[in-house]
Structure formats: structure tokens, C-alpha cells
Design a protein around this motif. Sequence first.
Motif, PDB file in Angstrom:
ATOM      1  N   LEU A 123       0.850  -1.186   0.000  1.00 20.52           N
ATOM      2  CA  LEU A 123       0.000   0.000   0.000  1.00 20.52           C
ATOM      3  C   LEU A 123       0.885   1.235   0.000  1.00 20.52           C
ATOM      4  CD1 LEU A 123      -2.729   1.434   0.198  1.00 20.52           C
ATOM      5  CD2 LEU A 123      -2.542   1.274   2.694  1.00 20.52           C
ATOM      6  N   ALA A 125       0.640   5.186   0.452  1.00 23.78           N
ATOM      7  CA  ALA A 125      -0.311   6.152   1.006  1.00 23.78           C
ATOM      8  C   ALA A 125       0.258   7.556   0.985  1.00 23.78           C
ATOM      9  CB  ALA A 125      -0.689   5.770   2.433  1.00 23.78           C
ATOM     10  N   LEU A 130      -1.836   8.535   5.833  1.00 30.94           N
ATOM     11  CA  LEU A 130      -1.011   7.527   6.506  1.00 30.94           C
ATOM     12  C   LEU A 130      -1.653   6.995   7.777  1.00 30.94           C
ATOM     13  CD1 LEU A 130       2.584   8.976   5.973  1.00 30.94           C
ATOM     14  CD2 LEU A 130       1.737   6.749   5.193  1.00 30.94           C
ATOM     15  N   ALA A 133      -4.284   4.599   6.864  1.00 26.04           N
ATOM     16  CA  ALA A 133      -3.652   3.409   6.290  1.00 26.04           C
ATOM     17  C   ALA A 133      -3.107   2.493   7.380  1.00 26.04           C
ATOM     18  CB  ALA A 133      -2.533   3.832   5.341  1.00 26.04           C
ATOM     19  N   ARG A 134      -2.447   3.077   8.369  1.00 29.93           N
ATOM     20  CA  ARG A 134      -1.891   2.253   9.459  1.00 29.93           C
ATOM     21  C   ARG A 134      -3.001   1.507  10.195  1.00 29.93           C
ATOM     22  NH1 ARG A 134       0.716   7.213  10.671  1.00 29.93           N
ATOM     23  NH2 ARG A 134       2.775   7.380   9.700  1.00 29.93           N
ATOM     24  N   LEU A 137      -4.381  -1.388   8.146  1.00 30.50           N
ATOM     25  CA  LEU A 137      -3.482  -2.529   7.982  1.00 30.50           C
ATOM     26  C   LEU A 137      -3.314  -3.345   9.250  1.00 30.50           C
ATOM     27  CD1 LEU A 137      -0.708  -1.168   5.574  1.00 30.50           C
ATOM     28  CD2 LEU A 137      -2.872  -2.295   5.077  1.00 30.50           C
ATOM     29  N   LEU A 145       3.522  -1.168   3.949  1.00 30.52           N
ATOM     30  CA  LEU A 145       3.093   0.231   3.817  1.00 30.52           C
ATOM     31  C   LEU A 145       4.272   1.129   3.482  1.00 30.52           C
ATOM     32  CD1 LEU A 145       0.958   2.489   4.120  1.00 30.52           C
ATOM     33  CD2 LEU A 145       1.536   2.560   6.562  1.00 30.52           C
ATOM     34  N   TYR A 146       4.087   1.971   2.458  1.00 29.81           N
ATOM     35  CA  TYR A 146       5.086   2.964   2.080  1.00 29.81           C
ATOM     36  C   TYR A 146       4.365   4.295   1.855  1.00 29.81           C
ATOM     37  CZ  TYR A 146       7.825  -1.233   1.086  1.00 29.81           C
ATOM     38  OH  TYR A 146       8.463  -2.444   1.187  1.00 29.81           O
ATOM     39  N   SER A 147       5.087   5.393   2.095  1.00 29.72           N
ATOM     40  CA  SER A 147       4.496   6.704   1.868  1.00 29.72           C
ATOM     41  C   SER A 147       4.765   7.150   0.435  1.00 29.72           C
ATOM     42  CB  SER A 147       5.057   7.730   2.854  1.00 29.72           C
ATOM     43  OG  SER A 147       6.445   7.919   2.651  1.00 29.72           O
ATOM     44  N   ASP A 156       7.365   6.138   8.178  1.00 27.11           N
ATOM     45  CA  ASP A 156       7.147   5.179   7.094  1.00 27.11           C
ATOM     46  C   ASP A 156       8.162   5.414   5.976  1.00 27.11           C
ATOM     47  OD1 ASP A 156       4.358   3.969   7.899  1.00 27.11           O
ATOM     48  OD2 ASP A 156       4.191   6.135   8.167  1.00 27.11           O
TER      49      ASP A 156
END
Length: 618
Positions: A123, A125, A130, A133-134, A137, A145-147, A156
Motif C-alpha cells: 500500500l 499512502a 497515513l 492506512a496504518r 493494515l 506500507l510505504y508513503s 514510514d
Amino acid sequence: MSTPEVLRLPSLPAPQAVGRTGTNIVSALPPPSSDPAYTVPSLSSSTSHLQVRTQALQLAYGLRRVVKLAPGDVVGIFSSNCAEYPSAVLGCFAARTPCTLANALFTPRELSIQLADARAKVLIAGPGQLDVAREALVSLPGVQLYSLSHAAGSLDQCIWDFCVPGKELCDEAVDDDETALLCYSSGTSGAPKGVRSTHANLRATLSLTVAASPRSFTTDEVWMSVLPMSHMYGFGYHILLTAYLNVHVILLPGRFDPHAFLEALEAYRVTAAHIVPPIAVRLTKDDLPRAYDLSSLREWRSAAAPLGDKLGTLLEQRFGAPLHSLYAMTETAAICLMSRQGEPVPPGSAGLLAPGVEGKIVDGELCVRGSNIMPGYLRRPDANAEAFDEEGYMRTGDLVRVEMHRGVQGEEEAWIYVLDRKKEVVKWNGFQVAPAELEDILLRHPAVADCAVLGVPDYAVREEERGSEQVLACVVIRSFLDAQNENAPMLHRSESSDTFSSAGSTDSISRESDSDTSIETHEISAPAKVSPTATAAGGEAYAAANPDAMLALAKDERVQLCTELRTFVDTRVAPFKRLRGGVRIVARIPKSPAGKVLRRVLREEIVRELRVEHGIEA
């Protein structure tokens, strides 16, 4: 069983294809120019087409060689509009890792549902997404997860950290039925489903769209972008066609501001503004501080929801540029019907069939077939069987009529007018709201025995100012004693079967106000003004028919319950899905002998009541 009435529509031959069969959509694009691709006035920044493409190919290398994704692994993108967004999407295409685009306003619950259904491995985000997203998940620990950018203070890892100058990748050869894009749509009914757009579909979108209105797609275009890139309309125009034509796009992220919008149109000499009806409402009704020079503007292009004749006329009269139509669905990859720039458009028409799109009308419903049409929904053979007929035509779920008008060359052309939706989906501000999703939430409340969600006109404003339907819920409540009994089973009928199931308690949620969530440009309307009496309207009329439930509650308690139910839903969904039409207590939900909600019957009843309440003659 009666024979269906079928009207086959005249169609134009398909234009020359973009790219060869089996070619990655990114490989099919022409070389990028060094001209500006995206300008963000609020940041005083521009990114060139060459920079966008280079960044995309470097990302493709990082996804495959560093993150170790394999072709077919799905990447989620969850962000509001920004200059990095197109590079992320094109990078996924180049890597053959299908991307699923999530609405930036999603709650953690909504995001996790889409990612789980898509079976996403990664993902990406945006900075503003973010936190959501956290939380999403937590239930999907296997998703990385990546920004999307280096957010201040973020721990992140940024996806661009994997990009190395000189390290680029683009898998040129693909299977033509290989999924490139996975947007989610409610289709003709039910909860959102993954729409598989293949590399071949996206190549077809380019050729069919340009052929449908050649004057709209020249290389000297300057386009205004206020559409979410996660929406098929925004993706199709402001990522895919932008890269194909090397045009200049002005990005205005954030809440829609008509003054900033018009100032940018003027300052950047914009040639086309792609909008949705609620934006047209703001532009025609808001007081403007001054006159704007929009002499460069060649067209307004409205899509995502029907735009009324009166509203379109007001827009043209106020700003001069002609209004053109576009009708498409996520399933048709952003093209289906379209009017041609430079030629007259019959008022209220959705357009002509695009070249290469075949159409027929079956018992009033538009059905289409073409190389742009999706091969099907992700892992949903039941939905695919419902969507496609034996000839391979896709049922759009929209009821239409046809008028023949003489074209500029003297030929008769079939202009299509959208009358109503056969499908159950509600459109608010151009976004799809699936009744089944909101009904499922309502049925988890212990006071609700049955319910139905539908779209109704907003009679609080004049007809020419209406840009969307309001989402309204009708509920049948349990008896007062049952509603207070915490141990009472919360039984509800499943949309996908005839069995009853017991729904558990809902997850904890973070509450957010309307004013705090208007972070994306499609959230442009003020919060709905629903008075307590209007919210509870209908209770008096049904008291006699349902005494056990209705008479157990005093009027103020019914008002309180309606408000509670609306809050119960609104705090669990994205802003565009909220019950702006309020909640109405009814005695029963009309259903067919098979148990299917007769939504049209219920809607007609509610609309009659609304018209009476607002003093509108029948």
C-alpha cells in the motif's frame, strides 16, 4: 416469458489501435516531452512529462527488484491528488503489478475491505492518509506500507527511496487479458466489486476517446484537474490521456474553491475544464468577486452524473464556453458516450456512442460492447453472469431513450439520453454509493429490524441547482423493548442469499465532523441541513400500521433515534456515502415475493412525501 424489446444502435468503426497487441500500456505511450505535465499553483511547482515517466520507470524497477513483487502482485494507492500520484500509477503499470486505487476519503474499514478483496501486497499512502492506512493494515499484517512522499515526521519508508538513477524497468510484453488497473465499482447492484481493466482496455480507451472528439485532444491542451485521480474519470483524463497527449494539467488539490478554480483557469489559459455536476452548481450559484477572462476555454466537459438542461445552460451563459457531455462507467474504462467539441449538442443528451463501441437498448436499458469494456469483475463469476448477456454486451443498468438528430455532415446520428437507473446504485457528487453497504451497517444497530437505502432529489434547492441525489435511509424499527435488550439477536437478511445471519457488534471507530473531512475536491457541498422533524418524517403516518414499534416511542424519541441512526452510519463511512437525506421510519420495506427490495416503489412513495413537505406540486 415475454420477448425483450431490442433496439440496435448505429455505431462507427473502431479507430486505429494504440500500440500493438500484447503491449504494456506504458510502452504504448509516445515518448515523454520536457514540457510541463503537472503544475500545482499552491506549491508554485511543476513536473515535466519526462520527469513523470522517468520516475515511473524507476519505481517499476524498485517494485520488482527491491520490494521483490512479481507480475500480478497488487499495489494499493491511497492518496489525495498530487504530482507524484501519476508516476506511482504508471510505475505499477510498467512493473506489471496491477494497482488498485482507493478513495482518499475512505475510513480504515473501507480501505481494509478493498485491500483484502484485491489481495494487495503493498500500500502506497499519501501523507494525509497515513494514519488511516496504518489503522486499516492492523487487520492486514501482510501488506507492506510505504508513503507516497517524504512526509515531515513520518517513520514510514517512502516508495521513492527505492528509485535509483539509471535503474529503470518496463515489461513491454503482456497478456492482453492481464489486469493493469483494479478500480472498485458497485456495478449494476450490490457492494463494490473489483473492476479489471486490462492493458488492452486502457490502450483502447486512448484510441476510442480521441476518435470520439478529436478537437478535444490536441497536443496544445491545458486541462484543469479537480477530479480525484482515484476515480476512473480523473484517472482516465488526468493520468492516462495526459501521458498519451503530453498535455499540461493544472492540479488544484484539496477542497474545491470556485474562486481559486476560476483564477487558475484564467492564469494558465486552460482549454478544457473537466467537472462533475456539483462543481457546476457552485460555479453558477456562488457570488464571484470579479469577472474572469476565460477566452482560452474551449469546453466544459461534465461526467460522472447527469447534468440537467437548466444547469448546463446557466454554466454556458455565465462563462461562455460550451458544455459537452461524457457518459462512462468504471467498467467501460472512462469512455462510452461523448459529444464532439465544435459541434452542437442536443440539450440534456449524454452523447453519441464512441467509435468502436457497439450499443443496443434492451427493454429500455443501454447495453454496450467494445474493446474498452472490462473482461469482468475480480473473482466474481456471479456478478459477471449478471453483467454480460449471451452476445457479450455489458448491461449498464441505465435506462435510456434515443433521439435522431442530423449531424454537421448531414447524416442522422443517434443521441442517447439517460432517463433513470435500473440499477440500485446512488450517485452523490459523481461517486457511487452502494445501498447494500449502508444497509449492512444499519442492520447492525439493535433498533433496526429492516431497512432500505435509496437516492432522492434534494428538494431543499431549486431544480436547476441540484447536482446530486441525497442518500436517504428508510428503516423499520424493532419494538422499544427489543431495542433496549442488549441480548436480542440482530438478525438480518443477507443480500447474497436467502438465509438469515447474526451480525456482531461493530468495530470501534474514530468520529469525524463534516468540516474536518472535506479534503478532496469532490467533497464540495455543505453538510446537509436536515431538521429533526424532517429527519423523523413519516413516523406519524405509519404509527397505526406498526403500533408495537411506533407507539412505543414518543415523537422526540423517534427524532432522537433517527439522528442516532444517521450518526451510526455517517461515522463509519467516507463522507460521500453519508445519509445526507436523513433517516425515515417506515412500517415496512416493500419487497417482491422473492424477497428483493422494491426500491423504485419505495422511492416513488418517499419522493411524493418530500414534494408535499417542500410544497412542490405533483
